[in-house]
Design a protein around this motif. Sequence first.
Motif, PDB file in Angstrom:
ATOM      1  N   GLY A 180      49.656  27.592  41.632  1.00 40.46           N
ATOM      2  CA  GLY A 180      50.014  26.782  42.797  1.00 40.46           C
ATOM      3  C   GLY A 180      50.835  27.517  43.844  1.00 40.46           C
ATOM      4  N   LYS A 181      51.311  28.744  43.515  1.00 38.30           N
ATOM      5  CA  LYS A 181      52.148  29.454  44.493  1.00 38.30           C
ATOM      6  C   LYS A 181      51.318  30.325  45.441  1.00 38.30           C
ATOM      7  CE  LYS A 181      56.573  29.576  42.103  1.00 38.30           C
ATOM      8  NZ  LYS A 181      57.641  30.440  41.586  1.00 38.30           N
ATOM      9  N   ASP A 182      49.992  30.320  45.238  1.00 37.97           N
ATOM     10  CA  ASP A 182      49.162  31.235  46.019  1.00 37.97           C
ATOM     11  C   ASP A 182      48.402  30.554  47.156  1.00 37.97           C
ATOM     12  OD1 ASP A 182      47.368  29.754  44.596  1.00 37.97           O
ATOM     13  OD2 ASP A 182      46.551  31.416  43.428  1.00 37.97           O
ATOM     14  N   GLU A 183      48.643  29.248  47.349  1.00 38.68           N
ATOM     15  CA  GLU A 183      47.844  28.494  48.326  1.00 38.68           C
ATOM     16  C   GLU A 183      47.866  29.155  49.717  1.00 38.68           C
ATOM     17  OE1 GLU A 183      46.018  26.011  47.435  1.00 38.68           O
ATOM     18  OE2 GLU A 183      46.853  25.616  45.441  1.00 38.68           O
ATOM     19  N   GLY A 184      49.073  29.442  50.197  1.00 40.51           N
ATOM     20  CA  GLY A 184      49.201  30.022  51.536  1.00 40.51           C
ATOM     21  C   GLY A 184      48.490  31.361  51.644  1.00 40.51           C
ATOM     22  N   LEU A 185      48.618  32.184  50.617  1.00 39.51           N
ATOM     23  CA  LEU A 185      48.011  33.521  50.643  1.00 39.51           C
ATOM     24  C   LEU A 185      46.482  33.412  50.578  1.00 39.51           C
ATOM     25  CD1 LEU A 185      50.523  35.255  48.219  1.00 39.51           C
ATOM     26  CD2 LEU A 185      50.270  35.751  50.664  1.00 39.51           C
ATOM     27  N   VAL A 186      45.995  32.506  49.731  1.00 37.54           N
ATOM     28  CA  VAL A 186      44.543  32.316  49.622  1.00 37.54           C
ATOM     29  C   VAL A 186      44.000  31.824  50.967  1.00 37.54           C
ATOM     30  CG1 VAL A 186      42.735  30.953  48.487  1.00 37.54           C
ATOM     31  CG2 VAL A 186      44.557  32.001  47.117  1.00 37.54           C
ATOM     32  N   GLY A 187      44.760  30.952  51.626  1.00 39.74           N
ATOM     33  CA  GLY A 187      44.370  30.472  52.954  1.00 39.74           C
ATOM     34  C   GLY A 187      44.257  31.599  53.965  1.00 39.74           C
ATOM     35  N   ARG A 188      44.988  32.693  53.722  1.00 37.57           N
ATOM     36  CA  ARG A 188      44.945  33.844  54.642  1.00 37.57           C
ATOM     37  C   ARG A 188      44.001  34.928  54.157  1.00 37.57           C
ATOM     38  NH1 ARG A 188      51.188  34.908  55.316  1.00 37.57           N
ATOM     39  NH2 ARG A 188      51.365  33.147  53.898  1.00 37.57           N
ATOM     40  N   GLY A 189      43.247  34.639  53.111  1.00 36.43           N
ATOM     41  CA  GLY A 189      42.207  35.595  52.704  1.00 36.43           C
ATOM     42  C   GLY A 189      42.411  36.271  51.363  1.00 36.43           C
ATOM     43  N   ALA A 190      43.491  35.959  50.660  1.00 35.70           N
ATOM     44  CA  ALA A 190      43.694  36.583  49.342  1.00 35.70           C
ATOM     45  C   ALA A 190      42.739  35.976  48.324  1.00 35.70           C
ATOM     46  CB  ALA A 190      45.142  36.356  48.883  1.00 35.70           C
ATOM     47  N   ARG A 191      42.380  36.777  47.321  1.00 38.96           N
ATOM     48  CA  ARG A 191      41.563  36.256  46.222  1.00 38.96           C
ATOM     49  C   ARG A 191      42.491  35.797  45.105  1.00 38.96           C
ATOM     50  NH1 ARG A 191      37.064  41.078  45.867  1.00 38.96           N
ATOM     51  NH2 ARG A 191      36.402  40.906  48.038  1.00 38.96           N
ATOM     52  N   ARG A 192      42.169  34.676  44.509  1.00 38.47           N
ATOM     53  CA  ARG A 192      42.979  34.138  43.404  1.00 38.47           C
ATOM     54  C   ARG A 192      42.430  34.668  42.089  1.00 38.47           C
ATOM     55  NH1 ARG A 192      42.626  28.380  44.121  1.00 38.47           N
ATOM     56  NH2 ARG A 192      44.531  28.556  45.341  1.00 38.47           N
ATOM     57  N   ALA A 193      43.307  35.271  41.275  1.00 36.90           N
ATOM     58  CA  ALA A 193      42.867  35.724  39.953  1.00 36.90           C
ATOM     59  C   ALA A 193      43.330  34.709  38.911  1.00 36.90           C
ATOM     60  CB  ALA A 193      43.466  37.091  39.646  1.00 36.90           C
ATOM     61  N   GLY A 194      42.455  34.432  37.972  1.00 33.93           N
ATOM     62  CA  GLY A 194      42.789  33.453  36.939  1.00 33.93           C
ATOM     63  C   GLY A 194      43.594  34.044  35.801  1.00 33.93           C
ATOM     64  N   SER A 195      43.658  35.385  35.751  1.00 33.64           N
ATOM     65  CA  SER A 195      44.422  36.041  34.682  1.00 33.64           C
ATOM     66  C   SER A 195      44.939  37.383  35.199  1.00 33.64           C
ATOM     67  CB  SER A 195      43.507  36.301  33.474  1.00 33.64           C
ATOM     68  OG  SER A 195      42.516  37.243  33.839  1.00 33.64           O
ATOM     69  N   VAL A 196      45.895  37.935  34.444  1.00 34.09           N
ATOM     70  CA  VAL A 196      46.414  39.261  34.810  1.00 34.09           C
ATOM     71  C   VAL A 196      45.266  40.277  34.772  1.00 34.09           C
ATOM     72  CG1 VAL A 196      48.030  41.096  34.170  1.00 34.09           C
ATOM     73  CG2 VAL A 196      48.706  38.719  33.928  1.00 34.09           C
ATOM     74  N   ALA A 197      44.446  40.185  33.741  1.00 31.14           N
ATOM     75  CA  ALA A 197      43.348  41.145  33.600  1.00 31.14           C
ATOM     76  C   ALA A 197      42.419  41.091  34.808  1.00 31.14           C
ATOM     77  CB  ALA A 197      42.570  40.846  32.316  1.00 31.14           C
ATOM     78  N   GLU A 198      42.113  39.885  35.271  1.00 31.72           N
ATOM     79  CA  GLU A 198      41.218  39.743  36.433  1.00 31.72           C
ATOM     80  C   GLU A 198      41.862  40.366  37.680  1.00 31.72           C
ATOM     81  OE1 GLU A 198      39.961  35.631  36.940  1.00 31.72           O
ATOM     82  OE2 GLU A 198      39.401  36.088  39.023  1.00 31.72           O
ATOM     83  N   ALA A 199      43.165  40.155  37.848  1.00 33.26           N
ATOM     84  CA  ALA A 199      43.853  40.722  39.015  1.00 33.26           C
ATOM     85  C   ALA A 199      43.870  42.244  38.937  1.00 33.26           C
ATOM     86  CB  ALA A 199      45.280  40.182  39.088  1.00 33.26           C
ATOM     87  N   VAL A 200      44.249  42.768  37.777  1.00 37.35           N
ATOM     88  CA  VAL A 200      44.398  44.217  37.630  1.00 37.35           C
ATOM     89  C   VAL A 200      43.064  44.928  37.860  1.00 37.35           C
ATOM     90  CG1 VAL A 200      44.825  46.019  35.899  1.00 37.35           C
ATOM     91  CG2 VAL A 200      46.434  44.128  36.151  1.00 37.35           C
ATOM     92  N   THR A 201      41.995  44.383  37.345  1.00 39.59           N
ATOM     93  CA  THR A 201      40.706  45.067  37.495  1.00 39.59           C
ATOM     94  C   THR A 201      40.166  44.945  38.917  1.00 39.59           C
ATOM     95  OG1 THR A 201      39.704  43.115  36.479  1.00 39.59           O
ATOM     96  CG2 THR A 201      39.970  45.025  35.076  1.00 39.59           C
ATOM     97  N   ALA A 202      40.770  44.075  39.734  1.00 38.10           N
ATOM     98  CA  ALA A 202      40.311  43.943  41.119  1.00 38.10           C
ATOM     99  C   ALA A 202      41.052  44.907  42.053  1.00 38.10           C
ATOM    100  CB  ALA A 202      40.516  42.512  41.596  1.00 38.10           C
ATOM    101  N   GLY A 203      42.103  45.571  41.558  1.00 39.66           N
ATOM    102  CA  GLY A 203      42.903  46.395  42.461  1.00 39.66           C
ATOM    103  C   GLY A 203      42.994  47.846  42.029  1.00 39.66           C
ATOM    104  N   GLU A 204      42.792  48.764  42.987  1.00 41.79           N
ATOM    105  CA  GLU A 204      43.044  50.173  42.632  1.00 41.79           C
ATOM    106  C   GLU A 204      44.555  50.403  42.548  1.00 41.79           C
ATOM    107  OE1 GLU A 204      42.076  53.063  45.881  1.00 41.79           O
ATOM    108  OE2 GLU A 204      41.349  51.297  46.956  1.00 41.79           O
ATOM    109  N   VAL A 205      45.295  49.594  43.316  1.00 47.49           N
ATOM    110  CA  VAL A 205      46.767  49.635  43.238  1.00 47.49           C
ATOM    111  C   VAL A 205      47.233  48.279  42.722  1.00 47.49           C
ATOM    112  CG1 VAL A 205      48.914  49.855  44.559  1.00 47.49           C
ATOM    113  CG2 VAL A 205      46.924  51.258  45.161  1.00 47.49           C
ATOM    114  N   VAL A 206      48.150  48.301  41.747  1.00 53.59           N
ATOM    115  CA  VAL A 206      48.648  47.055  41.160  1.00 53.59           C
ATOM    116  C   VAL A 206      50.148  46.966  41.444  1.00 53.59           C
ATOM    117  CG1 VAL A 206      48.964  45.755  39.014  1.00 53.59           C
ATOM    118  CG2 VAL A 206      46.927  47.207  39.310  1.00 53.59           C
ATOM    119  N   ILE A 207      50.521  46.000  42.263  1.00 51.65           N
ATOM    120  CA  ILE A 207      51.945  45.814  42.578  1.00 51.65           C
ATOM    121  C   ILE A 207      52.518  44.791  41.595  1.00 51.65           C
ATOM    122  CG2 ILE A 207      53.599  45.162  44.398  1.00 51.65           C
ATOM    123  CD1 ILE A 207      51.800  47.285  45.510  1.00 51.65           C
ATOM    124  N   VAL A 208      53.623  45.143  40.945  1.00 50.44           N
ATOM    125  CA  VAL A 208      54.265  44.203  40.022  1.00 50.44           C
ATOM    126  C   VAL A 208      55.616  43.808  40.617  1.00 50.44           C
ATOM    127  CG1 VAL A 208      55.041  43.773  37.663  1.00 50.44           C
ATOM    128  CG2 VAL A 208      53.184  45.396  38.075  1.00 50.44           C
TER     129      VAL A 208
END
Length: 293
Positions: free
Chosen positions: A39-67
């Motif tokens: 629920g904290k990603d609504e604004g970012l998704v509205g601006r074009g971010a992709r929502r990942a359902g898991s850490v694994a999905e996010a990590v595999t989508a990025g060449e750079v992973v910001i923690v």
Amino acid sequence: MTTAEKSVAVLGLGSMGTALAAALLAAGHQVTVWNRTPGKDEGLVGRGARRAGSVAEAVTAGEVVIVCILDYADIGPLLEGQGVGRAALQGRVVVNVTNGSPEEARAMAERVTALGAAYLDGGIMAVPEIIARPEAFVLYSGSREAFEAHRELLDTFARSVYLGEDPGLAPLNDLALLSGMYGMFGGFVHAAALVRSAGGPVAEFTTALLLPWLRAMAGGLPAMAAQIDSGDYAVTGSPLAMQVSHDSIGEVSRAQGVSAELFAPLFALMRRRVADGHGSEGFAGVVELVHPR
Ligand SMILES: NC(=O)c1ccc[n+]([C@@H]2O[C@H](COP(=O)([O-])OP(=O)(O)OC[C@H]3O[C@@H](n4cnc5c(N)ncnc54)[C@H](OP(=O)(O)O)[C@@H]3O)[C@@H](O)[C@H]2O)c1
């Protein structure tokens, strides 16, 4: 994607992670976001971010992973959790801007490197509101190769300052800068209390008197720093013995009903330095009491 655009995953959408992701989106990067609590990603998704359902999905989508999460201790389990680990991290760059200690940064670098990724530790010298503004800067340490490859991307948050291969350098310098800030804040609070005790408006005192005074005094720091590097604390103008000959600040504070507990520890060190035979030297020599060379 243009050549400058990169795929980036942002793990952690607290106030800082959200500001970093927003800056990346504004710069045209492909951003995938993940947060533990939905629920904290609504604004970012509205601006074009992709929502990942898991850490694994996010990590595999990025060449750079910001923690960017609250506690260092929670990062390991996050990166080694279900579906993540070596399979997901191999060949990526992990940029961890979670605040921690130099030891934690070194241990995290080893852990991430063992999982096949390059590691950069970051210390953000900004609040979320000034991310992507000229006054913000971020300290980095760890893989030089990763920093150089992604410097342009990192510059979207703030001016990037690379300190060296030892991953502990960014957190150490971050804490040193915060120490300087808290020293200034402590001095400010004591000064404000003195002015208030006499009925004066603190706002006017601060802009008309304190700021010009502190700017003038800050100009002397490079010379004091050079003394600390050389170990030669000789001065001509304001020797320590003169500075501590009277405890005027402490006495007047107490008379005005202002506690001297912010100032007293510093004054005690100055007096000890004089008692040790360094009265003709300058203030910078106090460093020898808190960290003997
Ligand atoms: N804010 C600043 O001014 C500032 C400045 C410089 C550096 N920093 C550093 O930036 C980092 C984040 O700060 P912030 O201001 O964004 O904090 P915040 O607003 O309190 O957000 C904390 C974030 O950490 C996540 N989190 C906490 N525990 C977690 C766990 N066990 N697993 C996964 N995610 C977890 C939270 O997820 P949930 O939403 O699920 O709780 C949330 O996304 C900190 O290390 C802080 O020191 C902050």
